[in-house]
Design an enzyme around this catalytic site. Structure first.
Site, PDB file in Angstrom:
ATOM      1  CE  LYS A 170     -11.994  -1.436   3.574  1.00 51.11           C
ATOM      2  NZ  LYS A 170     -10.706  -1.721   3.100  1.00 51.11           N
TER       3      LYS A 170
ATOM      4  NE  ARG B 147     -11.313  -3.906   8.544  1.00 50.52           N
ATOM      5  CZ  ARG B 147     -11.203  -2.845   7.888  1.00 50.52           C
ATOM      6  NH1 ARG B 147     -12.304  -1.976   8.195  1.00 50.52           N
ATOM      7  NH2 ARG B 147     -10.080  -2.295   7.278  1.00 50.52           N
TER       8      ARG B 147
ATOM      9  NE  ARG C 126      -3.978   5.214   3.968  1.00 44.11           N
ATOM     10  CZ  ARG C 126      -4.809   4.331   4.069  1.00 44.11           C
ATOM     11  NH1 ARG C 126      -6.062   4.700   3.529  1.00 44.11           N
ATOM     12  NH2 ARG C 126      -4.896   3.070   4.955  1.00 44.11           N
TER      13      ARG C 126
ATOM     14  NE  ARG D 162      -4.906   4.679   8.780  1.00 41.37           N
ATOM     15  CZ  ARG D 162      -5.596   4.078   8.128  1.00 41.37           C
ATOM     16  NH1 ARG D 162      -6.699   4.699   7.006  1.00 41.37           N
ATOM     17  NH2 ARG D 162      -5.973   2.756   8.215  1.00 41.37           N
TER      18      ARG D 162
ATOM     19  NE  ARG E 288      -3.857  -1.831   8.028  1.00 42.31           N
ATOM     20  CZ  ARG E 288      -3.805  -0.637   7.399  1.00 42.31           C
ATOM     21  NH1 ARG E 288      -2.468   0.103   7.373  1.00 42.31           N
ATOM     22  NH2 ARG E 288      -4.905   0.010   6.741  1.00 42.31           N
TER      23      ARG E 288
HETATM   24  P1  B4P Z   1      -8.093   3.838   1.127  1.00 46.75           P
HETATM   25  O1  B4P Z   1      -9.297   4.096   0.110  1.00 46.75           O
HETATM   26  O2  B4P Z   1      -7.704   4.759   2.155  1.00 46.75           O
HETATM   27  O3  B4P Z   1      -8.009   2.545   1.625  1.00 46.75           O
HETATM   28  P2  B4P Z   1      -9.152   1.549   2.569  1.00 46.75           P
HETATM   29  O4  B4P Z   1      -9.656   0.423   1.791  1.00 46.75           O
HETATM   30  O5  B4P Z   1     -10.374   2.506   2.939  1.00 46.75           O
HETATM   31  O6  B4P Z   1      -8.240   1.291   3.926  1.00 46.75           O
HETATM   32  P3  B4P Z   1      -8.249   0.738   5.282  1.00 46.75           P
HETATM   33  O7  B4P Z   1      -8.459  -0.634   5.228  1.00 46.75           O
HETATM   34  O8  B4P Z   1      -6.717   1.277   5.616  1.00 46.75           O
HETATM   35  O9  B4P Z   1      -8.879   1.514   6.351  1.00 46.75           O
HETATM   36  P4  B4P Z   1      -9.793   1.429   7.711  1.00 46.75           P
HETATM   37  O10 B4P Z   1      -9.959   2.789   8.013  1.00 46.75           O
HETATM   38  O11 B4P Z   1     -11.196   0.973   7.227  1.00 46.75           O
HETATM   39  O12 B4P Z   1      -6.856   3.525  -0.084  1.00 46.75           O
HETATM   40  C1  B4P Z   1      -5.468   3.273   0.481  1.00 46.75           C
HETATM   41  C2  B4P Z   1      -4.543   4.065  -0.373  1.00 46.75           C
HETATM   42  O13 B4P Z   1      -4.510   3.801  -1.842  1.00 46.75           O
HETATM   43  C3  B4P Z   1      -4.906   5.605  -0.269  1.00 46.75           C
HETATM   44  O14 B4P Z   1      -3.680   6.246   0.090  1.00 46.75           O
HETATM   45  C4  B4P Z   1      -5.349   6.019  -1.561  1.00 46.75           C
HETATM   46  O15 B4P Z   1      -5.157   7.266  -2.313  1.00 46.75           O
HETATM   47  C5  B4P Z   1      -4.692   4.738  -2.591  1.00 46.75           C
HETATM   48  N1  B4P Z   1      -5.660   4.372  -3.683  1.00 46.75           N
HETATM   49  C6  B4P Z   1      -6.772   4.049  -3.757  1.00 46.75           C
HETATM   50  N2  B4P Z   1      -7.322   3.867  -4.821  1.00 46.75           N
HETATM   51  C7  B4P Z   1      -6.334   3.531  -5.754  1.00 46.75           C
HETATM   52  C8  B4P Z   1      -5.972   3.449  -7.004  1.00 46.75           C
HETATM   53  N3  B4P Z   1      -7.018   3.013  -7.821  1.00 46.75           N
HETATM   54  N4  B4P Z   1      -4.748   3.585  -7.473  1.00 46.75           N
HETATM   55  C9  B4P Z   1      -3.913   3.818  -6.620  1.00 46.75           C
HETATM   56  N5  B4P Z   1      -3.797   4.023  -5.343  1.00 46.75           N
HETATM   57  C10 B4P Z   1      -5.088   4.143  -4.959  1.00 46.75           C
HETATM   58  O16 B4P Z   1      -9.323   0.465   8.781  1.00 46.75           O
HETATM   59  C11 B4P Z   1      -8.236   0.893   9.607  1.00 46.75           C
HETATM   60  C12 B4P Z   1      -8.280  -0.323  10.869  1.00 46.75           C
HETATM   61  O17 B4P Z   1      -9.180   0.274  11.689  1.00 46.75           O
HETATM   62  C13 B4P Z   1      -8.442  -1.640  10.677  1.00 46.75           C
HETATM   63  O18 B4P Z   1      -6.897  -2.125  10.203  1.00 46.75           O
HETATM   64  C14 B4P Z   1      -8.971  -2.105  12.123  1.00 46.75           C
HETATM   65  O19 B4P Z   1      -7.841  -2.194  13.032  1.00 46.75           O
HETATM   66  C15 B4P Z   1      -9.784  -0.810  12.470  1.00 46.75           C
HETATM   67  N6  B4P Z   1     -11.436  -1.343  11.879  1.00 46.75           N
HETATM   68  C16 B4P Z   1     -12.041  -0.733  11.092  1.00 46.75           C
HETATM   69  N7  B4P Z   1     -13.224  -1.344  10.767  1.00 46.75           N
HETATM   70  C17 B4P Z   1     -13.238  -2.188  11.464  1.00 46.75           C
HETATM   71  C18 B4P Z   1     -14.103  -3.408  11.831  1.00 46.75           C
HETATM   72  N8  B4P Z   1     -15.202  -3.311  11.214  1.00 46.75           N
HETATM   73  N9  B4P Z   1     -13.799  -4.396  12.846  1.00 46.75           N
HETATM   74  C19 B4P Z   1     -12.743  -4.332  13.349  1.00 46.75           C
HETATM   75  N10 B4P Z   1     -11.723  -3.368  13.229  1.00 46.75           N
HETATM   76  C20 B4P Z   1     -12.016  -2.416  12.336  1.00 46.75           C
END
Ligand code: B4P
Length: 191
Positions: free
Chosen positions: A14, A89, A128, A134, A146
Site C-alpha cells: 500500500k 481497517r 523490511r 519497526r 498482524r
Molecule cells: P509496504 O508498501 O510498506 O506495506 P504496507 O501495505 O503499506 O504496510 P503495513 O500494513 O505494514 O503498514 P501500515 O503503516 O499501514 O510494503 C511492505 C514491504 O514490501 C516493503 O519493504 C516494500 O518495499 C515491499 N514491497 C512492496 N511491494 C512489493 C512487490 N511488488 N514486490 C516485492 N516487495 C514489495 O500499518 C502499520 C500498523 O499501524 C498496523 O499494524 C496498526 O497497528 C496501525 N494502523 C494503521 N492504520 C490503522 C487503522 N486504520 N486502524 C487501526 N490501526 C491502524
C-alpha cells in the site's frame, strides 16, 4: 475530487504504490500508519496511545484512528482528492469515512484491493524488518499476528465496498511497476 481507498493485508504494498499514485494523480496521501509513526516519534499523546497496539501488531482503537483522520481532513480542505492508505481497517472505520466524506460532498470512488499470498507478505515484512527499525516487522510472531488481525478485523471491509459496487481487485504479486500499471488502468477507468 477523486477519493480512493488503497486496501490490502500488511506488506501488500500500500505504501509503495501510494507513492506512485500521488505523484501521477496529484492526490493527497493519508497513511494512518505513517501518521501514528510520526506521532510516536514526536512523543505526542496520540503517539503514546497508539504505540503499544502497533508494536504488538494489533489495530489501534477505532475512536483514536477516526479522530486523527477527522483532524487531517479538516487541515486539507483544498485537496484535489485523497488516497486513503491503510484506512479504513474495520467496518466501523469504513462507516465513519463515508460520514466524513459526506460532509465534503465527495464519496469514495473505488476501493483498490491488493491481493498477495500470505507467504509473500511474511517474506516482505521480515525483509523490511532488517532495515526499518519497526518493532512490528522484526518478530515473526508479531507478523503472524498482524496477518491474523487482518483476516479477522480488516477483510470484512471488502464486503462493505463490494456492497457499494466499488471493489476492484489488483494482482499484487510481481514487479512493482507492473502492479502500478494495473492500478493506473483502474483509476483511469474511474475518471
Ligand atoms: P509496504 O508498501 O510498506 O506495506 P504496507 O501495505 O503499506 O504496510 P503495513 O500494513 O505494514 O503498514 P501500515 O503503516 O499501514 O510494503 C511492505 C514491504 O514490501 C516493503 O519493504 C516494500 O518495499 C515491499 N514491497 C512492496 N511491494 C512489493 C512487490 N511488488 N514486490 C516485492 N516487495 C514489495 O500499518 C502499520 C500498523 O499501524 C498496523 O499494524 C496498526 O497497528 C496501525 N494502523 C494503521 N492504520 C490503522 C487503522 N486504520 N486502524 C487501526 N490501526 C491502524
Amino acid at each position: 475530487m477523486l477519493n480512493i481507498v488503497l486496501f490490502g493485508p500488511p506488506g501488500a504494498g500500500k505504501g509503495t504504490q501510494s507513492e506512485r499514485i500521488i505523484e501521477k494523480y496529484h492526490l493527497t496521501h493519508i497513511s494512518t500508519g505513517d501518521l501514528f509513526r510520526k506521532n510516536i516519534k514526536e512523543g505526542t499523546e496520540l503517539g503514546l496511545r497508539a504505540k503499544s497496539f502497533m508494536d504488538a501488531g494489533n489495530l489501534v482503537p477505532d475512536e483514536v484512528v477516526v479522530g486523527m483522520v477527522d483532524d487531517f481532513l479538516k487541515h486539507h480542505r483544498d485537496a484535489e482528492g485523497f488516497i486513503f492508505d491503510g484506512y479504513p481497517r474495520t467496518t466501523p472505520q469504513a462507516e465513519a469515512l463515508d460520514r466524513q466524506l459526506e460532509n465534503m460532498g465527495h464519496p469514495i470512488a473505488a476501493m483498490l484491493s491488493l491481493a498477495v499470498p500470505d507467504e509473500e507478505l511474511k517474506a516482505r515484512l521480515a525483509n523490511r524488518g532488517k532495515t526499518s527499525g519497526r518493532p512490528d516487522d522484526q518478530d515473526p510472531e508479531k507478523i503472524n499476528n498482524r496477518i491474523s488481525v487482518y483476516y479477522r478485523e480488516t477483510q470484512p471491509v471488502m464486503d462493505y465496498y463490494k456492497a457499494q459496487g466499488k471493489y476492484v481487485e489488483i494482482h499484487g504479486l510481481g514487479d512493482i511497476e507492473e502492479i502500478f500499471s494495473s492500478i493506473s488502468d483502474a483509476i483511469d477507468q474511474l475518471s
